[in-house]
Design a protein around this motif. Structure first.
Motif, PDB file in Angstrom:
ATOM      1  N   LYS A  66       0.706  -1.273  -0.025  1.00  0.00           N
ATOM      2  CA  LYS A  66      -0.145   0.248   0.062  1.00  0.00           C
ATOM      3  C   LYS A  66       0.824   1.173   0.026  1.00  0.00           C
ATOM      4  O   LYS A  66       2.196   1.019  -0.320  1.00  0.00           O
ATOM      5  N   LYS A  67       0.150   2.411   0.157  1.00  0.00           N
ATOM      6  CA  LYS A  67       1.029   3.649   0.274  1.00  0.00           C
ATOM      7  C   LYS A  67       2.033   3.597   1.504  1.00  0.00           C
ATOM      8  O   LYS A  67       1.641   2.872   2.561  1.00  0.00           O
ATOM      9  N   PRO A  68       3.001   3.614   1.289  1.00  0.00           N
ATOM     10  CA  PRO A  68       4.237   3.495   2.280  1.00  0.00           C
ATOM     11  C   PRO A  68       3.926   4.301   3.597  1.00  0.00           C
ATOM     12  O   PRO A  68       3.401   5.431   3.703  1.00  0.00           O
ATOM     13  N   THR A  69       3.925   3.478   4.894  1.00  0.00           N
ATOM     14  CA  THR A  69       3.854   3.870   6.127  1.00  0.00           C
ATOM     15  C   THR A  69       5.040   5.017   6.455  1.00  0.00           C
ATOM     16  O   THR A  69       6.334   4.935   5.821  1.00  0.00           O
ATOM     17  N   ALA A  70       4.730   5.707   7.448  1.00  0.00           N
ATOM     18  CA  ALA A  70       5.775   6.767   8.104  1.00  0.00           C
ATOM     19  C   ALA A  70       7.121   5.749   7.962  1.00  0.00           C
ATOM     20  O   ALA A  70       8.361   6.314   7.788  1.00  0.00           O
ATOM     21  N   ALA A  71       7.070   4.677   9.105  1.00  0.00           N
ATOM     22  CA  ALA A  71       8.096   3.796   9.306  1.00  0.00           C
ATOM     23  C   ALA A  71       8.827   3.430   7.998  1.00  0.00           C
ATOM     24  O   ALA A  71      10.134   3.282   7.845  1.00  0.00           O
ATOM     25  N   GLU A  72       8.067   3.223   6.969  1.00  0.00           N
ATOM     26  CA  GLU A  72       8.721   2.576   6.026  1.00  0.00           C
ATOM     27  C   GLU A  72       9.337   3.617   5.119  1.00  0.00           C
ATOM     28  O   GLU A  72      10.283   3.288   4.388  1.00  0.00           O
ATOM     29  N   ARG A  73       8.679   4.766   5.038  1.00  0.00           N
ATOM     30  CA  ARG A  73       9.431   6.139   4.228  1.00  0.00           C
ATOM     31  C   ARG A  73      10.577   6.239   5.106  1.00  0.00           C
ATOM     32  O   ARG A  73      11.428   7.026   4.249  1.00  0.00           O
ATOM     33  N   ARG A  74      11.195   5.683   6.262  1.00  0.00           N
ATOM     34  CA  ARG A  74      12.489   6.195   6.618  1.00  0.00           C
ATOM     35  C   ARG A  74      13.592   5.022   6.059  1.00  0.00           C
ATOM     36  O   ARG A  74      14.582   5.375   6.329  1.00  0.00           O
ATOM     37  N   HIS A  75      13.129   4.303   5.172  1.00  0.00           N
ATOM     38  CA  HIS A  75      14.061   3.453   4.580  1.00  0.00           C
ATOM     39  C   HIS A  75      14.115   3.585   2.999  1.00  0.00           C
ATOM     40  O   HIS A  75      13.026   4.422   2.526  1.00  0.00           O
ATOM     41  N   GLU A  76      14.876   3.154   2.230  1.00  0.00           N
ATOM     42  CA  GLU A  76      14.781   3.435   1.044  1.00  0.00           C
ATOM     43  C   GLU A  76      13.834   2.414   0.504  1.00  0.00           C
ATOM     44  O   GLU A  76      13.440   1.598   0.766  1.00  0.00           O
ATOM     45  N   TYR A  77      13.294   2.853  -0.785  1.00  0.00           N
ATOM     46  CA  TYR A  77      12.092   2.398  -1.293  1.00  0.00           C
ATOM     47  C   TYR A  77      12.012   0.838  -1.561  1.00  0.00           C
ATOM     48  O   TYR A  77      11.139   0.180  -1.470  1.00  0.00           O
ATOM     49  N   LEU A  78      13.199   0.169  -1.759  1.00  0.00           N
ATOM     50  CA  LEU A  78      13.285  -1.278  -2.179  1.00  0.00           C
ATOM     51  C   LEU A  78      13.224  -2.002  -0.838  1.00  0.00           C
ATOM     52  O   LEU A  78      13.311  -3.248  -0.560  1.00  0.00           O
ATOM     53  N   TRP A  79      13.631  -1.317   0.510  1.00  0.00           N
ATOM     54  CA  TRP A  79      13.852  -2.022   1.717  1.00  0.00           C
ATOM     55  C   TRP A  79      12.570  -2.996   2.113  1.00  0.00           C
ATOM     56  O   TRP A  79      12.771  -4.130   2.546  1.00  0.00           O
ATOM     57  N   ARG A  80      11.360  -2.475   1.944  1.00  0.00           N
ATOM     58  CA  ARG A  80      10.057  -3.179   2.419  1.00  0.00           C
ATOM     59  C   ARG A  80       9.788  -4.137   1.306  1.00  0.00           C
ATOM     60  O   ARG A  80       9.306  -5.350   1.638  1.00  0.00           O
ATOM     61  N   ILE A  81      10.286  -4.073   0.181  1.00  0.00           N
ATOM     62  CA  ILE A  81      10.187  -4.851  -1.111  1.00  0.00           C
ATOM     63  C   ILE A  81      10.718  -6.257  -0.530  1.00  0.00           C
ATOM     64  O   ILE A  81      10.345  -7.477  -0.746  1.00  0.00           O
ATOM     65  N   ARG A  82      12.149  -6.156  -0.365  1.00  0.00           N
ATOM     66  CA  ARG A  82      13.173  -7.057  -0.067  1.00  0.00           C
ATOM     67  C   ARG A  82      12.628  -7.965   1.004  1.00  0.00           C
ATOM     68  O   ARG A  82      12.768  -9.141   1.068  1.00  0.00           O
ATOM     69  N   LYS A  83      11.981  -7.305   1.737  1.00  0.00           N
ATOM     70  CA  LYS A  83      11.606  -8.136   3.090  1.00  0.00           C
ATOM     71  C   LYS A  83      10.475  -8.996   2.604  1.00  0.00           C
ATOM     72  O   LYS A  83      10.295 -10.001   3.549  1.00  0.00           O
ATOM     73  N   GLN A  84       9.893  -8.852   1.514  1.00  0.00           N
ATOM     74  CA  GLN A  84       8.678  -9.992   1.288  1.00  0.00           C
ATOM     75  C   GLN A  84       8.971 -10.885   0.244  1.00  0.00           C
ATOM     76  O   GLN A  84       8.289 -11.476  -0.369  1.00  0.00           O
ATOM     77  N   LEU A  85      10.363 -10.947  -0.202  1.00  0.00           N
ATOM     78  CA  LEU A  85      10.795 -11.772  -1.326  1.00  0.00           C
ATOM     79  C   LEU A  85      10.594 -13.334  -0.866  1.00  0.00           C
ATOM     80  O   LEU A  85      10.626 -13.612   0.254  1.00  0.00           O
TER      81      LEU A  85
END
Lengths: 283, 283
Positions: free
Chosen positions: B100-119
């Motif tokens: 979804k729209k990145p959360t505040a916590a997710e925005r503190r990382h670079e954009y591929l960070w949350r993607i990599r966690k779900q591989l």
């Protein structure tokens, strides 16, 4: 076939009591394979609809969720239950986690650490394929847990499950109950069928050789951790058709009992409909 | 119906080219609903069997996995595809993640960070419901990304997907292509049906008002990021039956192309069978 309207028929019948049912029996619901398969088909529709409503409730800000804990001896059908019962519902709403022997990295944390990381989010139906109960079973049977340590773990697990309940998680703990004779058949089938050999692990025989100790350990777990907020159910599992039917109905009764509700829109429906009419897109 | 034996018929036909197919068309495979539904039913068996073999390969030490990336305008059917296509396979082997729209916590990382966690892990079929491509689409249409930044992101994403390929991940990127007219119908249906209202978001109209800009952004993405190792497919999605059929066949062709193999046992089958005979359990 069980009516899910009348509440808790299957739950009441399968809740663990002083004696476990015979692994080959069918204590409630259909006693024949054909009827159970029909029942499972209709269960798919009911379970999907309930799960969608719970998911929608979560999107709308609700915090309720369900966690199915599957335990049982090797070959008791944890994987088969996931495939045949959880496979009935939308993968978007299911969160599956298998707990194998803890890795070196996991062992550097306390035993509930890796469990917590896999808890379902609001609106999800979580499934644990083995669980924190392995952290009593295995060390107990291996003689690595003193009676004191065991009592402490029971207290910790009960407190953990109370915390889950307080946070809106309905925990459904299922023991898939097979006989040692049925396990022997299934282990043999895994060995003689080339496409099933990957499911066999020589360590399974080690656990099998401690069969009575595991049954004692389970009996103790049921006594200490079957609570109203997180009850244990014993599902006779020598017949796969009965196991699947029963777990599906347990989930349906549990979800129906929650009466999940599609959320009220947090926007003005008529205003949006009017805006929609005004939107022209020249693509 | 497509034969998956002949390799890449559906993949070849749906791979993005200079022009996208008409959203209401059926460029390859069944042109009628009834045939597509039959095809989807048989696809379930084929996809399940292939997925099980890939999963088994992973248990046996293999590192291969598949990642399905689903993109498309609101209501294009990402969720429906997950339910109807991924719902065909064992939940044990599926790893689903929605972005979804990145959360505040997710925005503190670079954009591929949350993607990599779900591989997906070895043997899994991962599904991304939206993905890192949103990190080009949304800021681009909102005017928050300079042309330079955009080029840099393309380069980063291509490098990321190369890394995935090197590690054994086959990436299948699917654009669910609907027409603005069909979207209008679906948005209206969400508003007038009480059980669908939770799927509607007033922000959908904002994105809809930028329809041509989104189509341009997608065209640019296809040009810059459709590679042999991670190709984009455009699936006409005005007809749900065609969309489901096509995504199922794309997955089947992809998995069949990998020729996943049940692993050879790392134990002596005959020795285990002999041990099994010797194990008596008095339960």
């Amino acid at each position: 076939m069980a009516k899910n309207d009348d509440g808790s028929r299957v739950r009441n019948a399968l809740r663990v009591g002083d004696e476990l049912p015979d692994p080959g029996s069918a204590p409630v619901g259909p006693g024949k394979k054909a009827k159970a398969l029909d029942g499972l088909e209709s269960a798919g529709e009911r379970l999907s609809a309930l799960q969608e409503a719970l998911f929608a409730e979560g999107v709308g800000g609700g915090t309720r969720r369900v966690l199915l804990v599957l335990q049982g001896m090797d070959t008791s059908g944890k994987g088969g239950t996931v495939s045949h019962v959880l496979g009935l519902v939308n993968p978007m709403g299911v969160r599956y986690a298998a707990f194998k022997k803890p890795t070196a990295a996991e062992r550097r944390h306390e035993y509930l650490w890796r469990i917590r990381k896999q808890l379902p989010a609001a609106g999800q139906l979580g499934v644990f394929d083995r669980s924190h109960y392995e952290d009593i079973l295995v060390p107990r049977v291996s003689g690595l847990l003193t009676a004191d340590e065991r009592q402490r773990r029971y207290a910790e697990i009960n407190a953990f499950e109370q915390e889950l309940a307080d946070a809106g998680t309905t925990v459904v703990k299922v023991f898939l109950h097979i006989s040692p004779e049925e396990q022997l058949k299934r282990l043999k089938a895994r060995l003689v069928t080339p496409e099933k050999r990957w499911k066999y692990n020589p360590g399974d025989l080690e656990a099998r050789s401690h069969w009575p100790a595991y049954q004692d350990a389970y009996a103790d777990i049921f006594e200490k951790t079957s609570t109203d907020r997180a009850p244990w159910y014993a599902v006779p599992a020598d017949h796969k058709w009965y196991r699947n039917w029963a777990v599906a109905e347990l989930l349906i009764e549990t979800l129906a009992g929650l009466k999940p509700r599609f959320p009220e829109p947090d926007y003005d429906v008529d205003a949006e409909l009017a805006k929609l009419k005004g939107v022209g897109v020249s693509a």
